[in-house]
Scaffold this motif. Sequence first.
Motif, PDB file in Angstrom:
ATOM      1  N   UNK A  79      35.136  37.286  28.730  1.00  0.00           N
ATOM      2  CA  UNK A  79      34.644  36.815  27.434  1.00  0.00           C
ATOM      3  C   UNK A  79      33.144  37.029  27.279  1.00  0.00           C
ATOM      4  N   UNK A  80      32.401  36.799  28.349  1.00  0.00           N
ATOM      5  CA  UNK A  80      30.952  37.013  28.295  1.00  0.00           C
ATOM      6  C   UNK A  80      30.628  38.481  28.040  1.00  0.00           C
ATOM      7  N   UNK A  81      31.363  39.377  28.688  1.00  0.00           N
ATOM      8  CA  UNK A  81      31.126  40.801  28.469  1.00  0.00           C
ATOM      9  C   UNK A  81      31.555  41.231  27.068  1.00  0.00           C
ATOM     10  N   UNK A  82      32.653  40.685  26.581  1.00  0.00           N
ATOM     11  CA  UNK A  82      33.102  41.010  25.229  1.00  0.00           C
ATOM     12  C   UNK A  82      32.044  40.581  24.208  1.00  0.00           C
ATOM     13  N   UNK A  83      31.487  39.389  24.388  1.00  0.00           N
ATOM     14  CA  UNK A  83      30.421  38.919  23.495  1.00  0.00           C
ATOM     15  C   UNK A  83      29.211  39.837  23.562  1.00  0.00           C
ATOM     16  N   UNK A  84      28.865  40.276  24.778  1.00  0.00           N
ATOM     17  CA  UNK A  84      27.727  41.184  24.951  1.00  0.00           C
ATOM     18  C   UNK A  84      27.975  42.499  24.200  1.00  0.00           C
ATOM     19  N   UNK A  85      29.185  43.044  24.328  1.00  0.00           N
ATOM     20  CA  UNK A  85      29.474  44.312  23.663  1.00  0.00           C
ATOM     21  C   UNK A  85      29.643  44.129  22.154  1.00  0.00           C
ATOM     22  N   UNK A  86      30.004  42.941  21.699  1.00  0.00           N
ATOM     23  CA  UNK A  86      30.029  42.679  20.261  1.00  0.00           C
ATOM     24  C   UNK A  86      28.601  42.700  19.702  1.00  0.00           C
ATOM     25  N   UNK A  87      27.658  42.178  20.474  1.00  0.00           N
ATOM     26  CA  UNK A  87      26.250  42.280  20.064  1.00  0.00           C
ATOM     27  C   UNK A  87      25.832  43.748  19.996  1.00  0.00           C
ATOM     28  N   UNK A 115      42.525  40.296  23.064  1.00  0.00           N
ATOM     29  CA  UNK A 115      43.386  39.138  23.339  1.00  0.00           C
ATOM     30  C   UNK A 115      44.541  39.565  24.226  1.00  0.00           C
ATOM     31  N   UNK A 116      45.097  40.742  23.966  1.00  0.00           N
ATOM     32  CA  UNK A 116      46.247  41.231  24.735  1.00  0.00           C
ATOM     33  C   UNK A 116      45.916  42.457  25.587  1.00  0.00           C
ATOM     34  N   UNK A 117      44.662  42.836  25.622  1.00  0.00           N
ATOM     35  CA  UNK A 117      44.202  43.927  26.492  1.00  0.00           C
ATOM     36  C   UNK A 117      42.973  43.458  27.247  1.00  0.00           C
ATOM     37  N   UNK A 118      42.797  43.980  28.436  1.00  0.00           N
ATOM     38  CA  UNK A 118      41.680  43.561  29.276  1.00  0.00           C
ATOM     39  C   UNK A 118      40.614  44.647  29.346  1.00  0.00           C
ATOM     40  N   UNK A 119      39.366  44.227  29.485  1.00  0.00           N
ATOM     41  CA  UNK A 119      38.293  45.207  29.649  1.00  0.00           C
ATOM     42  C   UNK A 119      38.380  45.882  31.016  1.00  0.00           C
ATOM     43  N   UNK A 120      39.170  45.326  31.922  1.00  0.00           N
ATOM     44  CA  UNK A 120      39.399  46.002  33.203  1.00  0.00           C
ATOM     45  C   UNK A 120      40.327  47.199  33.031  1.00  0.00           C
ATOM     46  N   UNK A 121      41.053  47.239  31.913  1.00  0.00           N
ATOM     47  CA  UNK A 121      41.948  48.355  31.619  1.00  0.00           C
ATOM     48  C   UNK A 121      41.283  49.363  30.691  1.00  0.00           C
ATOM     49  N   UNK A 122      40.726  48.863  29.603  1.00  0.00           N
ATOM     50  CA  UNK A 122      40.078  49.731  28.617  1.00  0.00           C
ATOM     51  C   UNK A 122      38.631  49.292  28.430  1.00  0.00           C
ATOM     52  N   UNK A 123      37.726  50.223  28.630  1.00  0.00           N
ATOM     53  CA  UNK A 123      36.302  49.909  28.593  1.00  0.00           C
ATOM     54  C   UNK A 123      35.842  49.521  27.187  1.00  0.00           C
ATOM     55  N   UNK A 124      35.152  48.393  27.036  1.00  0.00           N
ATOM     56  CA  UNK A 124      34.629  48.008  25.719  1.00  0.00           C
ATOM     57  C   UNK A 124      33.584  48.979  25.194  1.00  0.00           C
ATOM     58  N   UNK A 125      32.920  49.701  26.090  1.00  0.00           N
ATOM     59  CA  UNK A 125      31.941  50.695  25.654  1.00  0.00           C
ATOM     60  C   UNK A 125      32.619  51.815  24.855  1.00  0.00           C
ATOM     61  N   UNK A 126      33.875  52.102  25.168  1.00  0.00           N
ATOM     62  CA  UNK A 126      34.645  53.099  24.419  1.00  0.00           C
ATOM     63  C   UNK A 126      35.281  52.485  23.180  1.00  0.00           C
ATOM     64  N   UNK A 127      35.872  51.313  23.354  1.00  0.00           N
ATOM     65  CA  UNK A 127      36.603  50.674  22.262  1.00  0.00           C
ATOM     66  C   UNK A 127      35.684  50.327  21.099  1.00  0.00           C
ATOM     67  N   UNK A 128      34.449  49.908  21.373  1.00  0.00           N
ATOM     68  CA  UNK A 128      33.562  49.481  20.278  1.00  0.00           C
ATOM     69  C   UNK A 128      33.239  50.648  19.345  1.00  0.00           C
ATOM     70  N   UNK A 129      33.071  51.854  19.901  1.00  0.00           N
ATOM     71  CA  UNK A 129      32.790  53.009  19.051  1.00  0.00           C
ATOM     72  C   UNK A 129      33.981  53.310  18.146  1.00  0.00           C
TER      73      UNK A 129
END
Length: 362
Positions: A79-87, A115-129
């Motif tokens: 959650x902390x990393x998701x918040x960071x990547x949302x910023x 919610x149903x996928x983990x950042x350990x599976x799919x990188x938020x750096x890719x998903x955010x773009x």
Amino acid sequence: MTEDDRYRTSTQYRLWSYTPQSLHALRTTTNQLAADRVREAVQRARERKSSEDVSGTDSRSASVAPEGAVDCLTVEEELKLITFYCRQTLQLGDHLNVPTEVKSTAIQYIKRFYITNSIMTYSPADILKTALFFATKTENHYFRLTKFAEAMSKTQPEDILASEFLLTQGLRFTFDVRHPFRALEGAVMEIRAMTSGKIEGGPLLGMGKRVYVAHGLAKNYLKTSALLTDVYFHFTPSQIMMASLMIADRELIQLYLSTKFPSAGQNMAQKILGTLEKCAEMLQAVEPTSDASPAERKEASALVKKLRKCRNPEKIDLVSLQKAKREGEDGLDEKVVKKRKMEREQSAKEADDLFGPSIKRE
């Protein structure tokens, strides 16, 4: 049909509204499943690496497998990393000069996806773009893909498209996001009319300057804290809007509510205030800024290093995975093609047998 009735028909209410307990349970399940799959994938990668060392071949998934025991992220760390990547998404949106609605929708896509996928599976750096580009389409803000990719360093168009279908799957193919921005403008317009005496406002008369200040503060909370917390999952857009105004000027909102609920409706007014206070408390848990504090950046940096060691090695290169999938479909063996054709013909024949032959016209 009231506004509340219309909102209850939306996918945001039906599919993306949770209690705090149910949301935490979903995230915990996602985290545990992802951790198990990461460990299994790492084990497979190590086995492939051992066999490749013997044969002299090499594969990407085997080469990126971490050494030693895999220390996976916890739910709180994710959650902390998701918040960071949302910023980061907010900052990227500012860099691309896209409207607030596009940035806000993109962040809700990211939060819903994870919610149903983990950042350990799919990188938020890719998903955010991908989420930001996809939001430009759903919010009708045209942005050419090549220009979008060029605006970011080390990004190609295929990098953005590689996870687009994954994102839409994670969103359950529901792309509508109801934001509180219009509600804020409507409420402020009405309160200003009350303060100027254009409509009956009672105790609000002459408080125009306070409304102006509260409007700016509330808008800032909606553009930042509302996006970085879970309020969209727990409250309606109108509740989020009113909570942001309450943070800006509590007395003003209490007076406004008193004009809506006379003495006979005080019980309902108190119930509404209780809900708004819960929402306001959640909003105030995150500073209304797109920039992370030095402490948050330091913690995020440490978590990113930990994430690199617990990524699923089979899901790191999404571009190659998509390419392999396409080549697998395009390069089907001729026997497979013939078999599928025969299966289609057999299905058509069975349909004729079931419903009878086609009617012949004379």
